[in-house]
Scaffold this active site. Structure first.
Site, PDB file in Angstrom:
ATOM      1  N   TYR A 102      28.228  -2.301  16.689  1.00 38.49           N
ATOM      2  CA  TYR A 102      28.718  -2.743  15.375  1.00 38.49           C
ATOM      3  C   TYR A 102      30.244  -2.729  15.292  1.00 38.49           C
ATOM      4  O   TYR A 102      30.801  -3.089  14.256  1.00 38.49           O
ATOM      5  CB  TYR A 102      28.156  -1.834  14.275  1.00 38.49           C
ATOM      6  N   LYS A 145      19.179   5.894  24.258  1.00 39.91           N
ATOM      7  CA  LYS A 145      18.610   5.171  25.405  1.00 39.91           C
ATOM      8  C   LYS A 145      19.463   5.570  26.611  1.00 39.91           C
ATOM      9  O   LYS A 145      19.991   4.718  27.350  1.00 39.91           O
ATOM     10  CB  LYS A 145      18.659   3.661  25.111  1.00 39.91           C
ATOM     11  N   ASP A 179      12.753   3.610  22.302  1.00 43.27           N
ATOM     12  CA  ASP A 179      11.494   2.852  22.300  1.00 43.27           C
ATOM     13  C   ASP A 179      10.310   3.781  22.028  1.00 43.27           C
ATOM     14  O   ASP A 179       9.412   3.464  21.238  1.00 43.27           O
ATOM     15  CB  ASP A 179      11.302   2.038  23.596  1.00 43.27           C
ATOM     16  N   ASP A 213      20.139   1.558  12.350  1.00 44.88           N
ATOM     17  CA  ASP A 213      19.909   0.408  11.475  1.00 44.88           C
ATOM     18  C   ASP A 213      18.461  -0.067  11.613  1.00 44.88           C
ATOM     19  O   ASP A 213      17.741  -0.276  10.634  1.00 44.88           O
ATOM     20  CB  ASP A 213      20.887  -0.714  11.864  1.00 44.88           C
TER      21      ASP A 213
END
Ligand code: NAD
Length: 360
Positions: A128, A195, A228, A252
């Site tokens: 972002y 991640k 995930d 988000d």
């Protein structure tokens, strides 16, 4: 007692939901011996028409002066056009912590019950940051050459590129905010989402920062989950989670996923908190196809306003407003289409019903 609060009505359904929240705050304020001077400022579509700028300097000045704002959603064009005003506000005012409580209200249409989660999202970095290079541009070509030289990786020549900055400073700052929030609100567990198996340096740094902060807060359980897996876990057993600590992008996405666990986007409020200012807003966007129809759920914005009252120290007013919302949803007689089991009412009618439930 009078509070000066900046109000950005926003685009699309923004004016309808902020008007509903404003009515409720005025009513709960009257019952609790305070009033609000709403300093209405332009941002988004209306600002461009009147001032030629999406985020006029006077709007930023008003938030800097009042240090507190309620904001409706602002439209951002997809795949081109101007950059997000929401992101710009968060970056310019350094509103580094995005706090998104997700809670089940009895009477909502949801597959789950008893969900009580808080998402803490880092608000200033990650993908972002807005550092992007257009495909075919000289900068993109330079960067592709640089990557080949420094990382020995071939990037296709017709690629667009984005940079994902994650700093130790911002990761530690948001982790500290999350642990302090947990301590203050009596929360038991923080799950850091990442991640880092793939993005070893960026997400790795975020995770390492959270792990290192966790050592200072022994009374709060700490764990981490790969994003995930986190998505799957949230869908299968959401009640196992208490607080999620996320970098910007995952935060988000997970916020909308979690809104879906408690009845949809009309139910999820959020606060963007910094050292010198805070902006409260619904998690949802401007839902242009509903604009002007008086049909969307005002609860996300009303709950954001309730969070705002807690933030300025009006805890009793926050509790009364949240309780009024809970009563109206539980009764289910005067609720909007997304909550209705029978005939739905409009945004304004639901807000009026909520303010009737505020103790006089
Ligand atoms: P959205 O949240 O505006 O709407 C998606 C769908 O969710 C709507 O069509 C509607 O069915 C439902 N919904 C949303 N709010 C609701 C409410 N209060 N009550 C009942 N149903 C509701 O998402 P979008 O369509 O992806 O985005 C529209 C615009 O909003 C985009 O320009 C986007 O960039 C912007 N946006 C702004 C913010 C913000 O200002 N903070 C946040 C998200 C999206």
């Amino acid at each position: 007692m009078e509070y000066d609060i900046t109000l950005l009505q926003g685009d699309g359904i923004g004016p309808e939901v902020t008007q509903a929240a404003r009515m409720c705050v005025d009513a709960v304020g009257e019952a609790n011996g305070f009033s609000v001077y709403w300093d209405v400022q332009p941002a988004g579509d209306d600002a461009v028409k009147k001032y030629g700028s999406l985020l006029p300097e006077q709007t930023l000045d008003s938030i800097r002066k009042n240090r507190i704002a309620l904001k409706g959603p602002i439209t951002t064009p997809v795949g081109g056009g101007f950059r997000s005003i929401n992101v710009e506000l968060r970056q310019k005012l350094d509103l580094f912590a995005n706090v998104r409580p997700i809670r089940t209200f009895e009477g909502t249409r949801s597959r789950y019950s008893n969900i009580d989660l808080v998402i803490i999202r880092e608000n200033t970095e990650d993908l972002y940051a807005g550092i992007e290079f257009k495909e075919g541009s000289k900068d993109a070509k330079d960067l592709i050459r640089f990557v080949k030289l420094k990382a020995c990786k071939e990037v296709r020549k017709d690629s667009a590129l984005a940079i994902k900055p994650i700093s130790s400073f911002a990761s530690r700052r948001i982790a500290k905010y999350a642990f302090e929030y947990a301590k203050a609100k009596g929360r038991k567990k923080i799950t850091a989402v990442h991640k880092a198996n793939i993005m070893k340096y960026t997400d790795g740094l975020f995770l390492k920062s959270a792990q290192s902060l966790a050592r200072n807060y022994k009374s709060i359980e700490f764990e981490s989950k790969i994003v995930d897996d986190m998505c799957m876990q949230l869908v299968v057993k959401p009640d196992k989670y208490d607080m999620l600590l996320c970098p910007n992008l995952y935060g988000d996405i997970l916020s909308d996923l979690c809104a879906g666990l408690v009845g949809g986007l009309g139910m999820a409020p959020g606060g963007n908190i910094g050292k010198s200012a805070a902006i409260f807003e619904p998690v949802h966007g401007s839902a242009p196809k509903h604009a002007g129809k008086n049909d969307v759920n005002p609860v996300a914005c009303i709950l954001a306003a309730a969070m705002m009252l807690g933030h300025i120290g009006e805890h009793k007013a926050q509790f009364e407003l949240e309780s009024a919302v809970a009563k109206v949803i539980k009764e289910g007689r005067k609720v909007t289409y997304d909550l209705a089991r029978g005939k739905a009412v409009g945004t304004n009618e639901m807000a009026v019903e909520i303010l009737k439930k505020i103790p006089k």
